[in-house]
Design a protein around this motif. Structure first.
Motif, PDB file in Angstrom:
ATOM      1  N   ILE A  21       0.835  -1.250   0.100  1.00  0.00           N
ATOM      2  CA  ILE A  21       0.069   0.118  -0.158  1.00  0.00           C
ATOM      3  C   ILE A  21       0.997   1.360   0.054  1.00  0.00           C
ATOM      4  O   ILE A  21       1.798   1.328   0.646  1.00  0.00           O
ATOM      5  N   ILE A  22       0.414   2.183  -0.690  1.00  0.00           N
ATOM      6  CA  ILE A  22       1.149   3.630  -0.858  1.00  0.00           C
ATOM      7  C   ILE A  22      -0.121   4.360  -0.216  1.00  0.00           C
ATOM      8  O   ILE A  22      -0.910   4.520  -0.369  1.00  0.00           O
ATOM      9  N   TRP A  23       0.506   5.245   0.852  1.00  0.00           N
ATOM     10  CA  TRP A  23       0.065   6.075   1.735  1.00  0.00           C
ATOM     11  C   TRP A  23       0.236   7.535   1.186  1.00  0.00           C
ATOM     12  O   TRP A  23       1.532   7.809   1.318  1.00  0.00           O
ATOM     13  N   TRP A  24      -0.421   8.356   0.761  1.00  0.00           N
ATOM     14  CA  TRP A  24      -0.210   9.829   0.148  1.00  0.00           C
ATOM     15  C   TRP A  24      -1.133  10.653   0.802  1.00  0.00           C
ATOM     16  O   TRP A  24      -2.213  10.331   1.020  1.00  0.00           O
ATOM     17  N   GLN A  25      -0.417  12.001   1.164  1.00  0.00           N
ATOM     18  CA  GLN A  25      -1.503  12.955   1.690  1.00  0.00           C
ATOM     19  C   GLN A  25      -1.349  14.008   0.995  1.00  0.00           C
ATOM     20  O   GLN A  25      -0.195  14.804   0.712  1.00  0.00           O
ATOM     21  N   ASP A  26      -2.496  14.630   0.584  1.00  0.00           N
ATOM     22  CA  ASP A  26      -2.700  16.165  -0.090  1.00  0.00           C
ATOM     23  C   ASP A  26      -3.312  17.060   0.744  1.00  0.00           C
ATOM     24  O   ASP A  26      -4.221  16.666   1.431  1.00  0.00           O
ATOM     25  N   ASP A  27      -2.788  18.076   0.947  1.00  0.00           N
ATOM     26  CA  ASP A  27      -3.402  19.217   1.827  1.00  0.00           C
ATOM     27  C   ASP A  27      -3.977  20.207   1.009  1.00  0.00           C
ATOM     28  O   ASP A  27      -3.487  20.885  -0.050  1.00  0.00           O
ATOM     29  N   PHE A  28      -5.122  20.795   1.642  1.00  0.00           N
ATOM     30  CA  PHE A  28      -6.102  21.613   0.815  1.00  0.00           C
ATOM     31  C   PHE A  28      -6.435  22.692   2.025  1.00  0.00           C
ATOM     32  O   PHE A  28      -6.315  22.459   2.857  1.00  0.00           O
ATOM     33  N   THR A  29      -6.587  23.965   1.200  1.00  0.00           N
ATOM     34  CA  THR A  29      -7.301  25.213   2.183  1.00  0.00           C
ATOM     35  C   THR A  29      -8.354  25.595   1.612  1.00  0.00           C
ATOM     36  O   THR A  29      -8.605  25.863   0.433  1.00  0.00           O
ATOM     37  N   THR A  30      -8.956  26.234   2.713  1.00  0.00           N
ATOM     38  CA  THR A  30     -10.472  26.914   2.509  1.00  0.00           C
ATOM     39  C   THR A  30     -10.206  28.083   3.544  1.00  0.00           C
ATOM     40  O   THR A  30      -9.466  28.367   4.268  1.00  0.00           O
TER      41      THR A  30
END
Length: 142
Positions: free
Chosen positions: A127-136
């Protein structure tokens, strides 16, 4: 006093409606899923940070709060124990997440969601675990 925050359950619901995965949840479900290879593909929406701007009123409160949240993506390819072969599946999931979130403004927010950054969290058990960060952003005040 009007206070608010980003409704991450609404973000998760939007993702659930548009991204085909086995599981969508929050931080608690992510912790459990890291050891369950049947849970992927999966998405987990987690709060990361908030930063308030300066108060705009002399007699009261009016502040813009930028809120950052992460979307952790789990993708797998069982032909590779370390998970590196899962890259095509990860890319496809990221594209769907971006399509669902970028430019969308959740209820109660004052700024559409934008992308901040992404990073590898782990490669293990296929498994590859990836995190994308977003802002509002949202407003607090009198």
């Amino acid at each position: 006093m009007k206070t608010s925050s980003v409704d991450l359950s609404a973000v998760a619901a939007r993702l659930a409606a548009t991204v085909p995965v086995n599981q969508i949840g929050g931080a608690a479900k992510y912790a459990a899923a890291t050891t369950d290879t049947k849970a992927v593909p999966a998405l987990f929406v987690i709060p990361l940070a908030e930063s308030a701007g300066k108060n705009r009123w002399a007699n009261g409160i009016s502040q813009r709060v930028e809120a950052t949240f992460g979307v952790v993506i789990g993708a797998r390819n069982l032909s590779d124990e370390k998970g590196a072969a899962a890259q095509p599946a990860l890319t496809a999931l990221r594209e769907k997440v971006f399509a669902a979130l970028l430019g969308w403004m959740p209820e109660g927010c004052s700024m559409p969601i934008t992308y901040d950054s992404g990073r590898l969290i782990d490669l293990a058990n296929g498994i590859i675990w990836w995190q994308d960060d977003f802002t509002t952003a949202y407003e607090i005040g009198d």
